[in-house]
Design a protein around this motif. Structure first.
Motif, PDB file in Angstrom:
ATOM      1  N   LEU A  24       0.829  -1.210   0.000  1.00 51.02           N
ATOM      2  CA  LEU A  24       0.000   0.000   0.000  1.00 51.02           C
ATOM      3  C   LEU A  24       0.859   1.253   0.000  1.00 51.02           C
ATOM      4  O   LEU A  24       0.628   2.181  -0.757  1.00 51.02           O
ATOM      5  N   ILE A  25       1.837   1.313   0.885  1.00 52.37           N
ATOM      6  CA  ILE A  25       2.797   2.416   0.850  1.00 52.37           C
ATOM      7  C   ILE A  25       4.152   1.734   0.820  1.00 52.37           C
ATOM      8  O   ILE A  25       4.727   1.418   1.855  1.00 52.37           O
ATOM      9  N   SER A  26       4.658   1.465  -0.355  1.00 58.64           N
ATOM     10  CA  SER A  26       5.842   0.617  -0.392  1.00 58.64           C
ATOM     11  C   SER A  26       7.082   1.354   0.096  1.00 58.64           C
ATOM     12  O   SER A  26       8.065   0.723   0.452  1.00 58.64           O
ATOM     13  N   SER A  27       7.034   2.692   0.163  1.00 55.16           N
ATOM     14  CA  SER A  27       8.228   3.387   0.642  1.00 55.16           C
ATOM     15  C   SER A  27       8.481   3.121   2.116  1.00 55.16           C
ATOM     16  O   SER A  27       9.620   3.122   2.561  1.00 55.16           O
ATOM     17  N   ILE A  28       7.416   2.929   2.900  1.00 52.61           N
ATOM     18  CA  ILE A  28       7.655   2.682   4.321  1.00 52.61           C
ATOM     19  C   ILE A  28       7.224   1.281   4.736  1.00 52.61           C
ATOM     20  O   ILE A  28       7.232   0.951   5.913  1.00 52.61           O
TER      21      ILE A  28
ATOM     22  N   TYR B 241       8.143  -0.887  15.041  1.00 53.55           N
ATOM     23  CA  TYR B 241       8.474  -0.772  13.616  1.00 53.55           C
ATOM     24  C   TYR B 241       9.962  -0.546  13.403  1.00 53.55           C
ATOM     25  O   TYR B 241      10.595  -1.182  12.564  1.00 53.55           O
TER      26      TYR B 241
ATOM     27  N   SER C 246      10.799   0.460   0.889  1.00 53.54           N
ATOM     28  CA  SER C 246      11.930   0.650  -0.013  1.00 53.54           C
ATOM     29  C   SER C 246      12.863   1.737   0.501  1.00 53.54           C
ATOM     30  O   SER C 246      14.043   1.743   0.195  1.00 53.54           O
ATOM     31  N   LEU C 247      12.345   2.669   1.284  1.00 53.14           N
ATOM     32  CA  LEU C 247      13.192   3.730   1.804  1.00 53.14           C
ATOM     33  C   LEU C 247      13.661   3.448   3.224  1.00 53.14           C
ATOM     34  O   LEU C 247      14.750   3.817   3.617  1.00 53.14           O
ATOM     35  N   THR C 248      12.781   2.806   4.004  1.00 54.74           N
ATOM     36  CA  THR C 248      13.085   2.727   5.432  1.00 54.74           C
ATOM     37  C   THR C 248      13.614   1.359   5.860  1.00 54.74           C
ATOM     38  O   THR C 248      14.171   1.219   6.933  1.00 54.74           O
ATOM     39  N   HIS C 249      13.371   0.320   5.052  1.00 55.59           N
ATOM     40  CA  HIS C 249      13.815  -1.048   5.352  1.00 55.59           C
ATOM     41  C   HIS C 249      13.212  -1.618   6.629  1.00 55.59           C
ATOM     42  O   HIS C 249      13.813  -2.435   7.296  1.00 55.59           O
TER      43      HIS C 249
ATOM     44  N   PHE D 159       5.686  -3.464   9.040  1.00 53.18           N
ATOM     45  CA  PHE D 159       4.691  -3.429  10.107  1.00 53.18           C
ATOM     46  C   PHE D 159       4.017  -4.780  10.296  1.00 53.18           C
ATOM     47  O   PHE D 159       3.023  -4.871  10.999  1.00 53.18           O
TER      48      PHE D 159
ATOM     49  N   VAL E 114      16.626   9.405   2.061  1.00 47.74           N
ATOM     50  CA  VAL E 114      15.308   9.378   2.712  1.00 47.74           C
ATOM     51  C   VAL E 114      14.952  10.768   3.232  1.00 47.74           C
ATOM     52  O   VAL E 114      13.834  11.247   3.059  1.00 47.74           O
TER      53      VAL E 114
ATOM     54  N   PHE F 177       6.393  10.989   8.709  1.00 44.94           N
ATOM     55  CA  PHE F 177       6.939   9.694   9.088  1.00 44.94           C
ATOM     56  C   PHE F 177       8.311   9.485   8.462  1.00 44.94           C
ATOM     57  O   PHE F 177       9.237   8.997   9.114  1.00 44.94           O
TER      58      PHE F 177
ATOM     59  N   ASP G 210      11.642   8.823  10.410  1.00 41.57           N
ATOM     60  CA  ASP G 210      12.414   7.626  10.095  1.00 41.57           C
ATOM     61  C   ASP G 210      13.854   7.980   9.756  1.00 41.57           C
ATOM     62  O   ASP G 210      14.790   7.336  10.234  1.00 41.57           O
TER      63      ASP G 210
ATOM     64  N   LEU H  34      -1.697   6.859   0.334  1.00 43.19           N
ATOM     65  CA  LEU H  34      -1.825   5.404   0.352  1.00 43.19           C
ATOM     66  C   LEU H  34      -1.969   4.931  -1.088  1.00 43.19           C
ATOM     67  O   LEU H  34      -2.678   5.527  -1.862  1.00 43.19           O
ATOM     68  N   GLY H  35      -1.278   3.874  -1.410  1.00 45.24           N
ATOM     69  CA  GLY H  35      -1.508   3.253  -2.707  1.00 45.24           C
ATOM     70  C   GLY H  35      -0.518   3.664  -3.781  1.00 45.24           C
ATOM     71  O   GLY H  35       0.479   4.314  -3.495  1.00 45.24           O
TER      72      GLY H  35
ATOM     73  N   SER I 294       0.652   7.403  -4.338  1.00 41.79           N
ATOM     74  CA  SER I 294       1.594   7.868  -3.321  1.00 41.79           C
ATOM     75  C   SER I 294       2.985   7.349  -3.639  1.00 41.79           C
ATOM     76  O   SER I 294       3.990   8.057  -3.501  1.00 41.79           O
ATOM     77  N   GLN I 295       3.038   6.086  -4.085  1.00 40.68           N
ATOM     78  CA  GLN I 295       4.343   5.529  -4.392  1.00 40.68           C
ATOM     79  C   GLN I 295       4.994   6.260  -5.562  1.00 40.68           C
ATOM     80  O   GLN I 295       6.198   6.534  -5.549  1.00 40.68           O
TER      81      GLN I 295
ATOM     82  N   VAL J 161       6.411   9.392  -4.179  1.00 40.22           N
ATOM     83  CA  VAL J 161       7.617   9.149  -3.388  1.00 40.22           C
ATOM     84  C   VAL J 161       8.789   8.815  -4.323  1.00 40.22           C
ATOM     85  O   VAL J 161       9.913   9.284  -4.116  1.00 40.22           O
TER      86      VAL J 161
END
Lengths: 535, 596
Positions: free
Chosen positions: A85-89, A200, A212-215, A218, B414, B486, B490, B575-576, B579-580, B583
């Motif tokens: 859903l949010i692949s960056s995190i 997390y 992909s950004l944070t590795h 959840f 990041v 976030f 992070d 979301l979804g 958003s990707q 990013v």
């Protein structure tokens, strides 16, 4: 899309769509649209209940379900693939059910059509019923998702429909109650969020699932598989406590229960039914799913705290009930009291105790909606909730009196009714672990019997004049009526189920003991060994 | 591939600077089209008259007051689309540099160029153009052009005359407004593109001067002039300080006796970045010059203590302009700040930049001050201004973590991604919030909380949109505001926890061993919780308080459409897949920035 995903997503989208449809239809056809939308909502809710039941039937009520190691990836029924859903995190759509969540899912799909039925004639029906369907979507999401981020999102999402249900359809003091409800639980869940975030940041990277950004990720099953999630014992305790605050507030446990009575008293009947029936269970569910499963060692070291919180809720809730003059407030406090038993059951760390706690969640989810349906009908027909202002209910409203009696008896733990099974299981396990301390909760149950019997006596009987009874002033001399057919139908179903699960608890108790045995043998024993205690 | 050829003739020029060329064309059109008329010139000594089409009696079709708005919106839309094309085309193809001697080069290998069109500059030009587009769309309803406007009859009453004059005035100034907007777009684009401090200053000033006028634009409203004066005075002082700082850096970059090697170029073998990296101990001239740059950029991003003009400017000017100040102008400040901080004075891995303590302090003070001030204000526009200050604090925290030198290459990525992404999504929900205020402002005024009372009853859809914008600003998951915050947290945590001792037994031990920038993340979390109060308060007054006005909100179709668009973007950018995509774009920008 598997059945579970359909079950989880349908109510959310259908509810939103129906709300929107109502907004856009021309005002001349609003009346017909209202009816159609109400039937559509009810139809969808019933179909979803059918689907949920079908899932259970297909899998032998999960009583023998096991696959893979406990709680790990692949051990869930109807487990979906990971969809980013949010692949960056590293937020993924990942749902699955096990014997912990299935009873809650079944209960939710059951209570939604019943609460719609009980308040079938609500004002602004189209919006009311669509909001309840939205509520179902949010609740099912909480129980089905296995991703902590989505869990939190759904957790907060449940607040929104409930907030509006209280705000728009509530009693006189609804604004205050809605605000208090929202702020209280929102603040508590922010603490939970901080706990989730700390977890997390300690998750190990997993290819394809981590951000992909944070590795980090959840995902609960992967977190459970990860050995030594957080290496610092102090930090683990902090996380556990943060989560405990979040979950205990929802449950609610003394001393963070004060939002509940206000919210209940002001909420519309269907809102109260869902609040008591399912929303409170979110707290216990989350506690078991996240806090206990991920941090078993901390759970064990915090047993004294859990016992204290449980005892305090149980006793304080019952004690306050004795002094209540408002029927709904009394039932609300009785929920606080019963939720205390869940902490006690978990604190035993016995399979039987945890299964008892799970069954308590389930039984209370059947019984407390019945109690609130009765309170709602009482308010609806007598325009008051004062205990004692109305006497001789049995004469004027025999059906309401009958349901009230059945509900009250079920709640005080009459044998052969659902509540009794849970209480007995918890008490036995408590005795096995803590010995004679069991006397304190056992004796507190006498208080429960006392306040229920006392309120019943003053409402149903004691009319003095057997032919008229005493009617409250708020009736303004009108003739009292009995419950309407749809209220009656809803209460009959709930009452019947309370008896059914008292006689045949095995229907759900088997899967619950299956789950709790798994938890104890695969998670808690390890934690005890790690702590240097021989079980 | 290095092509040396006369600049103007080069096909790459137009290709790489498509958005800017579009804007310039738009400016020319805006000047020419409304002035098309039947003017003629008589050829001397003869009776022949040649039509020149400029001046004279204007043609009815082209002097329509609606035309400037249409031109500027199409220009901004095209400029935004062509900026976004960079991301479609892919990185290698689209990185083009132009040096001072006119050389234009694809791929940018090592020469001392002054303009650089890459993913970083293009994502910022997209943000600017989008934010300006939203502001312009709002202004089209805020300052409507009426084709049927007529001069008032002399006998009519004062109020009718005043209204008719107002309508005429609005028609009259359409061209001015949209022309200035396009100048802002051009100036901002130059800031995003330039890798030369002087050029950067030119762009900054071009944008700023146009903005000063725009802040004062609704001059019939009493507060506009005051707001603009304050903004102009502080802004021009900040610009002067920036310029002085640049001159110091210029002197410093040359050797003591001979200024032949002095330069304001950031890149290149003799550029400021190289000189900075070669510097062994911090030289006072460099430190002072750099600090003065920070003052100027700090004003643009409204960081404490340079923020004092911002609340007055936001609350005094019209809401569409406030939205431009809060999104485009702020993004411009950060674009400049990122170029200077990262490219010129970025830290070596393992050693902190000298500006780390300064920026760390600034960020904490900025976010806390912004939130505390926002808590205590009763004016929604001021509240949004202070929330803008607080958000600047969050982004400065990300930059501070960058300056700690603890972060690895990927963590730096990041952090920059987080900053860019935040500025990107801010253009959705911050603009959206100001647009809703514009709607209340058209008939009423929006400078008190009472204008929002009962909005939930007056216009449920707009109220729900406003509530979502507030939640996004507060950073409630899963909205986009959460994701950007976030990522910052992070980044800070992964930069700082590497410094903590992993074997520390207790929480206290661990906290003692961790680098102090970890506390920036904690401060952000606490501040976010604090900020919830004032964001939710907007929801509270919209749904709980009784409305003072029974009038429905104005029709304002452009604003309505834009609000809905912003609402959808706010939701799907959290979301979804969309958003990707965003990013990924921000990550590409970050990679390009770090590569310079």
């Amino acid at each position: 899309m598997n059945e579970l995903e359909i079950l989880t997503l349908t109510p959310l989208f259908a509810g939103l769509l129906l709300l929107l449809i109502y907004e856009v239809v021309p005002s001349s056809t609003k009346k017909q649209a209202t009816d159609l939308i109400k039937y559509a909502n009810m139809g969808i809710a019933i179909l979803l209940f059918g689907l949920a039941t079908q899932i259970g039937l297909e899998h032998d009520w999960l009583s023998t379900w096991s696959s893979g190691s406990f709680g790990a990836q692949g051990s869930y029924l109807l487990e979906s693939d990971y969809t980013s859903l949010i692949s960056s995190i590293g937020v993924n759509w990942h749902v699955g059910i096990d014997a912990l969540s299935y009873p809650m899912i079944w209960l939710t799909t059951l209570l939604i059509p019943i609460s719609m039925l009980v308040q079938w004639d609500a004002d602004k029906g189209a919006q009311f019923h669509s909001l309840i369907l939205l509520m179902e979507g949010a609740l099912l999401g909480v129980f089905a998702v296995l991703d902590l981020f989505m869990f939190y999102v759904y957790w907060e999402l449940t607040l929104v429909p409930m907030f509006f249900l209280i705000l728009v359809w509530g009693g006189e003091d609804r604004r205050y109650a809605a605000m208090k409800f929202f702020i209280y639980t929102f603040a508590a869940s922010i603490l939970m969020l901080i706990g989730i975030l700390i977890v997390y940041f300690h998750s190990a990277p997993v290819a394809g699932i981590s951000g992909s950004l944070t590795h980090h990720h959840f995902d609960i099953p992967l977190l459970m598989q990860q050995s030594s999630l957080i290496s610092s014992a102090g930090l683990r305790t902090v996380v556990f406590l943060l989560m405990l605050i979040g979950f205990a507030t929802k449950m609610p446990s003394v001393p963070v229960h004060t939002w509940l009575p206000d919210a209940h008293v002001q909420a519309p009947t269907a809102g109260s039914m869902l609040l008591a029936g399912v929303m409170l269970k979110m707290g216990a569910y989350g506690f078991l799913r996240v806090a206990v499963s991920l941090f078993p060692q901390e759970t064990i070291t915090m047993i004294p705290l859990l016992v204290f919180l449980g005892m305090a809720s149980l006793f304080y809730g019952a004690w306050v009930c004795l002094g209540q003059t408002n029927l709904k407030r009394m039932v609300a406090y009785s929920s606080v009291s019963h939720m205390g038993l869940i902490f006690l059951g978990i604190a035993t760390m016995q399979p039987l105790g945890i299964a008892g706690a799970l069954f308590m969640m389930f039984a209370h989810g059947i019984i407390s909606p019945l109690l609130f349906a009765v309170c709602g009908a009482f308010k609806h027909h007598y325009h008051t909730l004062e205990i004692g202002s109305m006497r001789g209910l049995a004469h004027h409203s025999p059906f309401m009196a009958g349901h009230m009696m059945l509900g009250w008896m079920a709640s005080l733990g009459l044998p052969l009714m659902a509540g009794f099974v849970a209480e007995v299981a918890i008490m036995i396990a408590f005795w096995m672990t803590f010995g004679w301390w069991v006397l304190i909760p056992a004796l507190t149950l006498i208080l429960t019997a006392a306040y229920y019997l006392w309120s019943m006596q003053r409402t149903i009987f004691e009319s003095g004049d057997p032919h008229h009874g005493i009617l409250p002033d708020t009736m303004h001399g009108d003739e009292p009526r009995d419950v309407t057919w749809h209220e009656n139908a809803g209460m009959f179903i709930l009452g019947g189920l309370a008896i059914l699960f008292g006689i045949l608890p095995a229907l759900f108790f088997d899967m619950m003991s299956n789950w709790s045995t798994g938890l104890v043998s695969e998670v808690i024993i390890d934690a005890l060994t790690a702590l240097g205690v021989t079980p | 591939m290095n092509i040396e050829s006369p600049l103007i003739a080069h096909p790459l020029l137009v290709e790489s600077l498509r958005p800017e060329v579009t804007i310039i064309m738009g400016i020319l059109l805006l000047i020419i089209v409304p002035n098309l008329g039947n003017a003629t010139v008589r050829i001397p000594m003869t009776q022949f008259r040649i039509p020149v089409f400029l001046g004279g009696e204007r043609f009815r079709a082209t002097s329509d007051p609606l035309i400037p708005g249409v031109i500027s919106m199409f220009t901004l839309l095209l400029a935004m689309a062509s900026s976004l094309m960079t991301f479609v085309e892919g990185a290698a193809l689209s990185t083009v540099c132009i040096s001072a001697n006119g050389a234009i080069q694809q791929g940018c290998t090592g020469s001392d160029y002054i303009l650089r069109s890459d993913a970083f500059s293009r994502i910022f030009t997209s943000i600017f153009n989008f934010a300006l587009l939203v502001g312009t769309a709002a202004m089209i309803n805020r300052m409507p052009a009426r084709v049927d406007a007529k001069a008032p009859h002399p006998d009519s009453s004062d109020t009718i005359r005043a209204r008719a004059i107002r309508v005429l005035l609005n028609n009259r100034r359409q061209g001015d407004f949209h022309l200035l907007i396009l100048f802002v777009a051009l100036g901002m684009s130059i800031v995003a593109l330039s890798t030369n401090l002087f050029l950067l200053f030119v762009g900054l000033e071009l944008a700023s001067l146009a903005i000063y006028v725009l802040v004062a634009f609704m001059k019939e409203e009493t507060t506009s002039g005051e707001a603009a004066t304050k903004y102009f005075l502080t802004g021009s002082v900040a610009s002067a300080v920036t310029l002085y700082g640049m001159s110091l850096l210029y002197i410093w970059s040359g050797s003591a006796s001979d200024y032949a090697s002095a330069t304001l170029n950031l890149t290149g073998p003799e550029g400021l970045a190289a000189t900075w990296a070669a510097m062994e101990t911090l030289e006072p001239l460099a430190a002072i010059g750099f600090g003065m740059l920070l003052v100027g950029f700090g004003f643009k991003v409204s960081a404490v203590p340079f923020h004092f003009a911002a609340p007055d400017a936001y609350s005094g000017t019209s809401s569409p302009m406030a939205s431009i100040l809060a999104t485009a102008s702020k993004a411009m400040g950060f674009a400049a700040l990122l170029r200077v901080l990262v490219v010129m004075a970025g830290p070596e891995f393992g050693s902190a930049a000298f500006w780390l303590p300064l920026l760390g302090l600034l960020s904490v003070v900025t976010m806390t001050w912004g939130n505390l001030a926002a808590l205590s204000t009763e004016n929604p526009k001021r509240m949004l201004a202070y929330s803008s200050v607080a958000h600047a604090g969050y982004l400065l925290a990300a930059l501070a973590a960058l300056g700690s030198g603890l972060a690895s290459e990927s963590t730096n990525e990041v952090l920059i991604t987080a900053v860019v992404f935040h500025l990107l999504v801010l253009a959705f929900f911050k603009s959206g919030a100001f647009l809703v205020l514009t709607m209340t402002e058209i008939r009423d005024d929006s400078s008190s909380m009472e204008s929002l009372y009962g909005l939930g009853r007056r216009d449920p859809i707009i109220a729900v949109a406003m509530f979502v914008f507030m939640l996004a600003l507060a950073g409630v998951p899963p909205l986009s505001g959460f994701l950007s915050k976030f990522l910052v947290i992070d980044g800070i945590i992964s930069a700082s926890t590497g410094s903590g001792s992993l074997t520390a037994a207790g929480v206290i031990d661990w906290l003692n061993s961790v680098h102090w920038i970890f506390w920036l993340a904690i401060s952000m979390a606490l501040n976010s919780a604090l900020s919830l109060f004032y964001y939710l308060r907007i929801g509270q007054v919209m749904f709980f308080e009784k409305s003072k006005s029974i009038l429905p909100l104005p029709e304002a179709p452009m604003i309505r459409i834009t609000v809905i668009l912003c609402l959808i973007l706010t939701i799907i950018s959290g979301l979804g897949p969309f958003s990707q995509t965003l990013v990924d774009m921000a990550t590409m920008a970050a990679q390009h920035l770090l590569k310079v």
